[in-house]
Design an enzyme around this catalytic site. Structure first.
Site, PDB file in Angstrom:
ATOM      1  N   ASN A   1     -12.344  17.053  11.233  1.00 10.44           N
ATOM      2  CA  ASN A   1     -12.588  18.477  11.428  1.00 10.44           C
ATOM      3  C   ASN A   1     -11.273  19.206  11.238  1.00 10.44           C
ATOM      4  O   ASN A   1     -10.259  18.855  11.860  1.00 10.44           O
ATOM      5  CB  ASN A   1     -13.142  18.767  12.824  1.00 10.44           C
TER       6      ASN A   1
ATOM      7  N   ILE B   1     -17.619  20.703   9.647  1.00  9.21           N
ATOM      8  CA  ILE B   1     -17.459  21.940  10.420  1.00  9.21           C
ATOM      9  C   ILE B   1     -18.480  21.927  11.544  1.00  9.21           C
ATOM     10  O   ILE B   1     -19.614  21.464  11.373  1.00  9.21           O
ATOM     11  CB  ILE B   1     -17.692  23.189   9.545  1.00  9.21           C
ATOM     12  N   GLU B   2     -18.122  22.466  12.689  1.00  8.79           N
ATOM     13  CA  GLU B   2     -19.010  22.440  13.840  1.00  8.79           C
ATOM     14  C   GLU B   2     -20.345  23.133  13.590  1.00  8.79           C
ATOM     15  O   GLU B   2     -21.351  22.807  14.227  1.00  8.79           O
ATOM     16  CB  GLU B   2     -18.329  23.046  15.073  1.00  8.79           C
ATOM     17  N   SER B   3     -20.380  24.096  12.682  1.00 12.75           N
ATOM     18  CA  SER B   3     -21.626  24.807  12.393  1.00 12.75           C
ATOM     19  C   SER B   3     -22.665  23.932  11.707  1.00 12.75           C
ATOM     20  O   SER B   3     -23.847  24.301  11.666  1.00 12.75           O
ATOM     21  CB  SER B   3     -21.343  26.025  11.510  1.00 12.75           C
ATOM     22  N   GLY B   4     -22.259  22.784  11.157  1.00 11.44           N
ATOM     23  CA  GLY B   4     -23.238  21.872  10.565  1.00 11.44           C
ATOM     24  C   GLY B   4     -22.892  21.224   9.245  1.00 11.44           C
ATOM     25  O   GLY B   4     -23.313  20.094   8.986  1.00 11.44           O
TER      26      GLY B   4
END
Length: 516
Positions: free
Chosen positions: A296, A322-325
């Site tokens: 990340n 990315i944390e959003s997907g």
């Protein structure tokens, strides 16, 4: 399911209710619904005293996204994961005009599905950070009194229990197309976030789900594999009247390479970036890369690690997420953050955080805005300004190797590389290594207890977290230990008995040869 206008949707929102919305930066934001809610309030003074619940920051650092709800009388309370792109809300929080909480983005993402399933949200994420009730409990100002986080123990370990909102009355969501039965596809969205979980949470709470879409199509015309929210969870579909309120991100109307409709040809950036402080930091950080790593990269200086990896011929051996997907591809910067160029897959945000929380990342490169002698890092609050933690806490607390990247000072720093040595042409006005951080977004104590490897990389020095505090291990060629390092810090670090010079290859114009 019924098809209505955004004006009709805004007129249905009652005072003293709780709403939730989705989006990250300028991605997947139901902009027209938010805009119409603001218009109604400004024209009629209604609705009043709303509460808001969101995981990812939604806005353009100006007036769009959740900036639309930043009005006294309209909003009373907000619980959010990030506030960076919403300066109007930041101002209201700083001025104590609303009650406000900041919780870890991944925790809120999981709260949506826990609310849907009617089960508590219990996590180790947030321990010893500002979300911990022993520190600040996530409260962002003095007008925020109530405790919504509590400490508990299970099987001899500490956990945090995050209290859910008392109700979830409305959801403002967004998709690409809806059919006549209310099934929602998201094939032109750069990320899905936890949209279906939010719909489930609101629906199971007895609330109303609104979904803004580009267009309504006939039943049966949607590929069922593209349907992300079934019509059983949707009450009202709102086709946009102005497609400028339904941009893919707040930067771009549409980019097919963000959603898998095409793959953009990438060209090497070798030789296009000058050897500035960011590049030096990125080069040293890239030396920590391992083959076939899942990584990340945070925004800002850490983005340069991906550039260096490409220059060094390492890109194909790394997977960025990315944390959003999105998994794979190249993360988009700025207010487009949350999207990725040429992703290999796009997961729901809560699923992505399951991977992160379980230690599924090999490496995490995050920004170094402020750090102290205990190894604590702050990226979430500076004076009265509240940016929020976003996914920072989830990512840094569960990844075994965490590397913070940032300059030693900020505010006017200018450096020059000459003859393989580093020279400070102009020192920054602000010290970033301080005696005590303003807010604990990353806890050095937690990292030591869990045995994490933590590095702090600047353009002129490299530190490692130890149980006794920050250990200075490397210094750039050309730097004076006292004048350029110790005098630029707000605390005295432990200086290694084996203090060494940073790798000379970092300070040369040619490739470092990392692929070898």
């Amino acid at each position: 399911m019924k098809i209505i206008t955004s004006t009709e949707a805004a007129a249905m929102i009652l005072s003293n209710s709780t709403l939730c919305s989705q989006g990250m930066g300028g991605n997947a934001v139901a902009e027209e619904l938010l805009l119409e809610l603001e218009k109604r309030f400004l024209a009629t003074g209604q609705p009043q005293h709303l509460k808001w619940f969101h995981s990812s920051g939604q806005g353009d650092k100006g007036t769009r996204g959740l900036n639309h709800i930043a009005h006294e009388g309209l909003l009373d309370q907000i619980i959010g994961g990030h506030f960076g792109p919403m300066p109007k809300l930041q101002d209201m929080i700083a001025q104590n005009k609303i009650r406000a909480y900041n919780l870890p983005q991944g925790v809120i993402s999981h709260m949506f599905r826990d609310i849907a399933a009617k089960r508590p949200t219990i996590s180790r994420v947030g321990l010893y950070t500002f979300a911990d009730p022993r520190v600040e409990g996530g409260r962002l100002n003095t007008s925020t009194k109530e405790d919504i986080v509590e400490l508990m123990e299970l099987d001899g370990q500490e956990y945090l229990r995050y209290r859910h909102p008392e109700s979830l009355d409305y959801a403002f969501l967004r998709g690409t197309y809806a059919d006549e039965r209310g099934n929602i596809s998201m094939e032109e969205e750069a990320c899905y976030l936890e949209s279906v979980q939010a719909a489930q949470a609101v629906k199971n709470s007895g609330g109303i789900v609104f979904v803004q879409v580009k267009e309504v199509v006939s039943t049966g015309s949607l590929d069922m594999r593209r349907v992300r929210i079934p019509g059983t969870l949707v009450d009202y579909v709102v086709p946009v009247s102005d497609h400028n309120n339904h941009m893919m991100t707040f930067d771009e109307q549409h980019n097919p390479a963000y959603c898998g409709n095409c793959r953009k040809v990438l060209h090497s950036t070798t030789g296009q970036i000058r050897l500035d402080a960011k590049k030096l930091i990125s080069r040293r950080a890239a030396m920590e890369l391992i083959p076939n790593a899942v990584i990340n990269l945070g925004i800002g200086v850490p983005e340069g690690v991906g550039v260096v990896a490409e220059e060094e011929g390492l890109r194909d051996g790394l997977t960025l997420s990315i944390e959003s997907g999105p998994v794979g591809g190249i993360p988009v910067g700025g207010i487009g953050f949350g999207a990725a160029l040429n992703p290999e897959a796009i997961l729901e945000q809560s699923t992505q955080f399951d991977t992160y929380d379980g230690g599924g990342l090999d490496l995490a490169y995050l920004g170094l805005a402020e750090a102290d002698a205990c190894g604590n890092v702050n990226v979430s609050k500076f004076g009265p300004k509240v940016a929020g933690a976003g996914g920072f806490i989830n990512i840094t607390q569960a990844t075994q190797t965490v590397i913070f990247c940032g300059t030693m000072t900020s505010g006017g720093l200018e450096v020059e590389v000459r003859d393989g040595k580093l020279f400070i042409r102009q020192e920054g006005r602000v010290k970033k290594l301080v005696s005590q951080v303003q807010q604990i977004t990353f806890s050095g104590k937690f990292a030591n207890e869990t045995g994490q490897k933590v590095l702090y990389i600047t353009e002129r020095a490299v530190f490692r977290l130890t149980k006794n505090g920050m250990l200075l291990e490397e210094i750039a060629p050309g730097m004076d230990l006292q004048k350029d390092i110790l005098d630029r810090m707000g605390f005295v670090p432990i200086v290694s008995d084996n203090l060494r010079q940073m790798d000379q290859r970092i300070f040369q114009r040619e490739s470092m040869g990392l692929a070898r």
